[in-house]
Design a protein around this motif. Sequence first.
Motif, short mmCIF file in Angstrom:
data_model
loop_
_atom_site.label_atom_id
_atom_site.label_comp_id
_atom_site.label_asym_id
_atom_site.label_seq_id
_atom_site.Cartn_x
_atom_site.Cartn_y
_atom_site.Cartn_z
N LYS A 189 78.68 62.75 26.00
CA LYS A 189 77.44 62.22 25.45
C LYS A 189 76.81 61.33 26.50
N GLY A 190 75.53 61.56 26.80
CA GLY A 190 74.87 60.78 27.84
C GLY A 190 75.44 61.12 29.22
N ASN A 191 75.68 60.10 30.03
CA ASN A 191 76.20 60.30 31.38
C ASN A 191 77.37 59.34 31.59
N PRO A 192 78.52 59.62 30.99
CA PRO A 192 79.67 58.71 31.05
C PRO A 192 80.22 58.57 32.46
N SER A 193 81.05 57.55 32.65
CA SER A 193 81.56 57.24 33.98
C SER A 193 83.05 56.92 33.93
N ILE A 194 83.62 56.75 35.11
CA ILE A 194 85.01 56.31 35.25
C ILE A 194 85.12 55.66 36.62
N SER A 195 85.95 54.64 36.74
CA SER A 195 86.08 53.95 38.03
C SER A 195 86.93 54.78 38.99
N ARG A 196 86.63 54.64 40.26
CA ARG A 196 87.41 55.31 41.30
C ARG A 196 88.87 54.85 41.25
N ALA A 197 89.08 53.59 40.89
CA ALA A 197 90.44 53.07 40.80
C ALA A 197 91.24 53.80 39.73
N ASP A 198 90.62 54.08 38.60
CA ASP A 198 91.30 54.83 37.54
C ASP A 198 91.53 56.28 37.95
N VAL A 199 90.58 56.87 38.67
CA VAL A 199 90.75 58.24 39.16
C VAL A 199 91.94 58.30 40.10
#
Length: 208
Positions: free
Chosen positions: A176-186
């Motif tokens: 939904k929308g344009n969700p994100s995730i931190s590079r640290a979590d990746v």
Amino acid sequence: MKLLVLGATGPTGRHLVDLALRSGDSVTALVRNPAGLGDLADRVTPITADATSPRDVSAAAAGHDAIVSALGRGNSVRADGLFTRASAAAIGAAREAGVSRLVWLSSFGVGHTYDWSSTPQKLIYSTLLRSLYADKAIADESIRSSGLDWTIVLPTRLTHGPAKGTYHADDRLPMKGNPSISRADVAAFMHGAAHGGEWSRRSAVISD
């Protein structure tokens, strides 16, 4: 575990290398410029090489347990064949060196995951990121058909925020929308995937 990391000087790669070292792994960083490793340089084995060169990657891969790629194009939206060429080099190197495990950073919206995207995501993926994602799609399919013990990691929009450890990972996630995730979590997910078998021969969609 002995890891060969491609893209170690990039923003996701640096998180990955730091986490691997703190976990007790032995890290070889294949980089164009070792100076980009900064304070990590004395704690890894740096190899100055080209991640798109089959010869360079094959020479570096010998003796490792896994190849982990955090390669990216930074702020550029031009593909220039980076992922197609680097995936071919990594696959060839893994076969030649007898390294079966390959963890590969791609992007959500690449290939078949485009159909799962939200309307705002589709607009971005089909315009601004079209060339980049086309190149990534070829690379991802090559990896899936390689016969290796692969994991393809498909994060949503990447941020430079801190690791939260509360992200979601699945074969498919609602968007939904344009969700994100931190590079640290990746980076944390990729490191865990390299060490475990849960995501063997699976593509993982990850997002906050």
